[in-house]
Design a protein around this motif. Structure first.
Motif, PDB file in Angstrom:
ATOM      1  N   THR A 631     -22.196 -32.249 -43.020  1.00 16.06           N
ATOM      2  CA  THR A 631     -23.631 -32.053 -43.206  1.00 16.06           C
ATOM      3  C   THR A 631     -24.195 -30.934 -42.353  1.00 16.06           C
ATOM      4  O   THR A 631     -25.410 -30.761 -42.284  1.00 16.06           O
ATOM      5  CB  THR A 631     -24.381 -33.362 -42.898  1.00 16.06           C
ATOM      6  OG1 THR A 631     -24.069 -33.772 -41.570  1.00 16.06           O
ATOM      7  CG2 THR A 631     -23.978 -34.450 -43.875  1.00 16.06           C
ATOM      8  N   SER A 633     -24.983 -26.950 -41.282  1.00 18.84           N
ATOM      9  CA  SER A 633     -25.444 -25.784 -42.035  1.00 18.84           C
ATOM     10  C   SER A 633     -24.858 -24.487 -41.524  1.00 18.84           C
ATOM     11  O   SER A 633     -25.174 -23.420 -42.042  1.00 18.84           O
ATOM     12  CB  SER A 633     -26.973 -25.697 -41.981  1.00 18.84           C
ATOM     13  OG  SER A 633     -27.413 -25.605 -40.640  1.00 18.84           O
ATOM     14  N   CYS A 634     -24.022 -24.561 -40.493  1.00 17.63           N
ATOM     15  CA  CYS A 634     -23.427 -23.359 -39.913  1.00 17.63           C
ATOM     16  C   CYS A 634     -22.207 -22.949 -40.735  1.00 17.63           C
ATOM     17  O   CYS A 634     -21.287 -23.759 -40.942  1.00 17.63           O
ATOM     18  CB  CYS A 634     -23.035 -23.622 -38.458  1.00 17.63           C
ATOM     19  SG  CYS A 634     -22.271 -22.192 -37.662  1.00 17.63           S
ATOM     20  N   ALA A 635     -22.211 -21.696 -41.210  1.00 15.46           N
ATOM     21  CA  ALA A 635     -21.110 -21.214 -42.045  1.00 15.46           C
ATOM     22  C   ALA A 635     -20.026 -20.592 -41.182  1.00 15.46           C
ATOM     23  O   ALA A 635     -20.319 -19.747 -40.336  1.00 15.46           O
ATOM     24  CB  ALA A 635     -21.609 -20.189 -43.051  1.00 15.46           C
ATOM     25  N   PHE A 665     -22.670 -24.083 -50.198  1.00 16.55           N
ATOM     26  CA  PHE A 665     -23.655 -25.009 -49.660  1.00 16.55           C
ATOM     27  C   PHE A 665     -24.145 -25.935 -50.765  1.00 16.55           C
ATOM     28  O   PHE A 665     -24.155 -25.576 -51.947  1.00 16.55           O
ATOM     29  CB  PHE A 665     -24.812 -24.232 -49.039  1.00 16.55           C
ATOM     30  CG  PHE A 665     -24.441 -23.540 -47.764  1.00 16.55           C
ATOM     31  CD1 PHE A 665     -24.586 -24.179 -46.552  1.00 16.55           C
ATOM     32  CD2 PHE A 665     -23.923 -22.245 -47.779  1.00 16.55           C
ATOM     33  CE1 PHE A 665     -24.231 -23.542 -45.363  1.00 16.55           C
ATOM     34  CE2 PHE A 665     -23.573 -21.610 -46.607  1.00 16.55           C
ATOM     35  CZ  PHE A 665     -23.720 -22.261 -45.394  1.00 16.55           C
ATOM     36  N   ASP A 666     -24.556 -27.103 -50.355  1.00 13.67           N
ATOM     37  CA  ASP A 666     -25.049 -28.077 -51.321  1.00 13.67           C
ATOM     38  C   ASP A 666     -26.312 -27.549 -51.998  1.00 13.67           C
ATOM     39  O   ASP A 666     -27.053 -26.748 -51.416  1.00 13.67           O
ATOM     40  CB  ASP A 666     -25.346 -29.400 -50.633  1.00 13.67           C
ATOM     41  CG  ASP A 666     -24.077 -30.073 -50.119  1.00 13.67           C
ATOM     42  OD1 ASP A 666     -22.981 -29.611 -50.500  1.00 13.67           O
ATOM     43  OD2 ASP A 666     -24.183 -31.040 -49.354  1.00 13.67           O
ATOM     44  N   GLU A 668     -30.160 -27.282 -53.474  1.00 17.61           N
ATOM     45  CA  GLU A 668     -31.425 -27.498 -52.785  1.00 17.61           C
ATOM     46  C   GLU A 668     -31.818 -28.974 -52.851  1.00 17.61           C
ATOM     47  O   GLU A 668     -31.679 -29.635 -53.877  1.00 17.61           O
ATOM     48  CB  GLU A 668     -32.517 -26.638 -53.445  1.00 17.61           C
ATOM     49  CG  GLU A 668     -33.838 -26.681 -52.738  1.00 17.61           C
ATOM     50  CD  GLU A 668     -34.852 -25.772 -53.404  1.00 17.61           C
ATOM     51  OE1 GLU A 668     -36.009 -25.786 -52.981  1.00 17.61           O
ATOM     52  OE2 GLU A 668     -34.475 -25.070 -54.349  1.00 17.61           O
ATOM     53  N   THR A 671     -28.302 -31.568 -47.865  1.00 15.84           N
ATOM     54  CA  THR A 671     -27.810 -30.768 -46.745  1.00 15.84           C
ATOM     55  C   THR A 671     -26.302 -30.829 -46.716  1.00 15.84           C
ATOM     56  O   THR A 671     -25.693 -31.789 -47.184  1.00 15.84           O
ATOM     57  CB  THR A 671     -28.375 -31.287 -45.409  1.00 15.84           C
ATOM     58  OG1 THR A 671     -27.988 -32.658 -45.232  1.00 15.84           O
ATOM     59  CG2 THR A 671     -29.892 -31.176 -45.379  1.00 15.84           C
ATOM     60  N   GLY A 672     -25.729 -29.809 -46.131  1.00 15.64           N
ATOM     61  CA  GLY A 672     -24.286 -29.809 -45.969  1.00 15.64           C
ATOM     62  C   GLY A 672     -23.624 -28.639 -46.647  1.00 15.64           C
ATOM     63  O   GLY A 672     -24.234 -27.880 -47.398  1.00 15.64           O
ATOM     64  N   LYS A 673     -22.352 -28.519 -46.344  1.00 16.88           N
ATOM     65  CA  LYS A 673     -21.566 -27.413 -46.878  1.00 16.88           C
ATOM     66  C   LYS A 673     -20.154 -27.897 -47.137  1.00 16.88           C
ATOM     67  O   LYS A 673     -19.698 -28.919 -46.606  1.00 16.88           O
ATOM     68  CB  LYS A 673     -21.540 -26.258 -45.887  1.00 16.88           C
ATOM     69  CG  LYS A 673     -20.800 -26.577 -44.585  1.00 16.88           C
ATOM     70  CD  LYS A 673     -20.768 -25.406 -43.651  1.00 16.88           C
ATOM     71  CE  LYS A 673     -19.997 -25.719 -42.360  1.00 16.88           C
ATOM     72  NZ  LYS A 673     -20.591 -26.808 -41.584  1.00 16.88           N
TER      73      LYS A 673
END
Length: 683
Positions: A631, A633-635, A665-666, A668, A671-673
């Protein structure tokens, strides 16, 4: 009523004298035995080229031939006026067109007394009408944009009235869309015969056959037309002329070439070819008026032929550019089989099937309204940009929004390059759809494109309920993503407006007509595409008609393995062992070593830099896919670690081991990637 001081006979004599002396009409009076007793034909004979005098009687006997006497006998017998047209041929005066009228003469008691006849030479009027009609028919030249067809139209038009035979010879470079240098042209230049016309049938089939190349090496009308760029008239060809000897060698005879006109075909100041008008021994030689008519006709044909040549250049360039930009056959994926149907109409439509991460498949249909090189270039820019954005795993609405922003920038660059506002900036439409076989769902967004049809493979399809945004043009817009679910075995149909803009019957919407056509089509996907195009694509489409038809099916549950992991470094070892066991079950133990290395790096990054919960997933598709989801958000990104660094090499190693890897990324609202990596499965 007689004039004062004149008898009726004197009045009649004055009337006859006036008519005969002031017009080219010839007046004749025959007695009851049809012997000629009076005539006034001086002006008529002068019009025919004969000086009045002793010879006129002999000329009149030729003029009043059996055809004329047959007409007068009918008038005398039936006592009814008659008229007709006579073609009179004379060795000295050529072919003349005469109007002949006869009426019965009666005495005061009504008894037949003879026949009166009038003859008028209409040759000049008919020639003038013929020239006018020829030029008027010349307006029809150039309805096509093909140089060879324009040449044939010119030959057919001129052969109707102006010549016995017409030939058109064109330079090979012109047929290929190029013009020679406008300077000096060699007299022995080779040309290719592209058309010929002859209203009386083919006169010389062996001479210069269509498609053959030849030159005009001898001095003569052909060589002069090439070098001087001016029309050439030969009223009477001499048998000793060297150019005529060459023509005889090629199948002509002197009788075929009694008179000719050679006119250079000019476009933009450069020579494109030669047009030759022939009249044989049975026809009147060409005149200066004929030369003027032929030159005007060829000048008009030269202008439209040059436009066709320019179109050939642009069309060839556009096709070459399009072939270099558009992919070949569509690539089906493990869960999507597709087929494409296409009817071109000068636009720049295209479709794509793109394999995405997570075993997903993107289906794309796009269309650029502009044709030619500019439209092809714009289509290539959009397609390249879309493929790059697809690699970034963007959801459809965001992808089209970014594509719209790019289009807006490209439009601004076009205006800057031209130095003026250009209202004809190419407008494009695009629909981007992503199918996920893990849950049989679709996400889609549209920029001015009709909604896709979807449903089961056995049922009738219906249009998806999506918001259709504006086309990709000069302004930026945001686009909404819609979602819908497919049956376990589903069907999708994406298409352009050109397929349904003109429909047989015209009563139902394009989507309904397409759904009905798909429901009745049978066979393979390719066969069904062909059947739908035959049923719906109009004979004169208003744009490229494209149909992208796809069958979908979910990924078998046995090809997906998922584990929920703790955010504990000890979970890395657990994940490696679980993946090794799963690969053994799938018969992919040969991939265990590299897979365990990739799983270690993916899970370690998720534990250190992500947020729980953490999920690991293996997918067996055409490739082996490893995914971790968290979850955060940092790539992650690849670092180039220095020799003394203790870390920073994991993702670099991952990039070397994997065939492809990336981050998505998920959508809109969540959250999460997901960080994923693929490796090829050996066959």
């Amino acid at each position: 009523m007689a004039l004062p001081g004149e008898t009726p006979d004197a009045l009649a004599e004055a009337l006859l004298h006036t008519l005969a002396s002031q017009s080219s009409m010839g007046l004749f009076i025959f007695d009851d035995g049809l012997d000629l007793v009076r005539h006034h034909a001086g002006q008529l004979l002068a019009a025919l080229g004969e000086e009045t005098g002793p010879a006129d009687r002999a000329l009149l006997r030729e003029l009043l031939d059996d055809e004329a006497y047959d007409l007068m006998r009918q008038v005398h017998r039936d006592q009814e006026p008659r008229h007709g047209y006579v073609t009179w041929r004379h060795e000295a005066y050529g072919e003349r067109e005469l109007a002949f009228a006869a009426l019965p003469l009666r005495d005061p008691d009504g008894r037949p007394e003879g026949v009166a006849a009038a003859v008028v030479d209409l040759t000049g009027e008919i020639d003038a009408f013929s020239r006018y009609d020829t030029l008027h028919r010349g307006d029809a030249i150039g309805r096509s944009l093909d140089v060879a067809r324009i040449a044939q139209e010119l030959a057919d038009t001129a052969a109707l009235r102006l010549a016995d035979t017409v030939t058109v010879d064109v330079l090979d470079s012109v047929l290929q869309g190029r013009l020679p240098h406008p300077g000096h042209v060699r007299e022995n230049l080779l040309v290719r015969r592209v058309s010929a016309g002859a209203p009386k049938g083919e006169r010389f089939p062996a001479a210069f056959p269509l498609g053959g190349r030849h030159g005009f090496p001898h001095a003569g009308p052909f060589a002069r037309a090439l070098s001087e760029r001016r029309p050439q008239l030969v009223r009477e060809a001499g048998e000793s002329d060297p150019w005529l000897a060459l023509a005889v060698e090629r199948g002509l005879t002197p009788r075929d070439t009694r008179s000719l006109i050679v006119v250079p075909l000019i476009g933009r100041g450069a020579l494109m070819g030669l047009v030759t008008f022939y009249r044989g021994a049975d026809s009147t030689p060409f005149s200066e008026k004929d030369l003027s008519t032929a030159a005007a006709l060829v000048q008009r044909a030269g202008a439209v032929a040059d436009n066709a040549r320019l179109y050939t250049v642009e069309r060839a360039a556009a096709q070459l550019l399009r072939r270099s930009l558009v992919p070949g056959a569509l690539k089906s994926t493990a869960t999507v089989q597709s087929a494409e149907g296409y009817v071109a109409d000068g636009g720049q439509a295209w479709c794509e099937v793109i394999a995405l991460s997570g075993a997903r498949t993107a289906l794309v249909v796009g269309d650029v309204t502009a044709g030619g090189v500019r439209g092809a270039a714009h289509m290539g820019q959009l397609r390249a940009s879309l493929l790059a954005l697809a690699e970034a795993d963007l959801e459809p609405g965001e992808l089209l929004s970014r594509l719209a922003a790019l289009t807006s920038r490209l439009s601004a660059q076009d205006e800057d390059a031209s130095g003026q506002d250009d209202p004809a900036v190419p407008v494009a439409t695009c629909l981007y759809l992503v199918y996920d076989p893990l849950d049989a769902s679709c996400v889609v967004a549209s920029a001015g494109h009709p909604a896709p049809l979807y449903g089961g493979v056995e049922g009738e399809l219906s249009a998806a309920a999506i918001e259709i945004g504006p086309p990709l043009g000069v302004e930026y817009h945001a686009y909404e993503t819609a979602r819908f679910s497919l049956p376990e075995h589903g069907e999708l149909a994406l298409y352009t407006d050109g397929l349904t803009s003109v429909r047989p019957g015209g009563g139902e919407s394009g989507a309904v007509a397409l759904a009905r056509a798909l429901a009745s089509a049978r066979g393979s996907l390719d066969e069904r595409c062909d059947q739908v195009l035959d049923a719906l694509a109009p004979q004169r489409p208003t744009g490229d008609a494209v149909l992208l038809l796809a069958h979908t099916h979910p990924l078998p549950s046995g090809d997906v393995a998922t584990w929920e992991l703790d955010s504990d470094p000890k979970g890395v070892s657990t994940a490696r062992k679980a993946c090794s066991r799963q690969l053994a079950e799938w018969g992919l133990s040969d991939l265990s070593f590299t897979t365990e290395l990739m799983v270690s790096e993916l899970v370690t990054n998720a534990v250190r830099h992500g947020k729980p919960p953490i999920r690991l997933r293996l997918i067996r598709d055409r490739s082996l896919i490893c995914e971790t989801h968290d979850t955060g958000s940092c790539a992650p990104h690849v670092r180039h670690a220095a020799g003394g660094d203790e870390g920073g090499r994991g993702l670099f190693m991952l990039s070397q081991l994997a065939a492809r890897w990336g981050v998505r990324f998920d959508p809109e609202g969540t959250t999460g990637k997901t960080v994923w990596a693929e490796q090829e499965i050996p066959e």
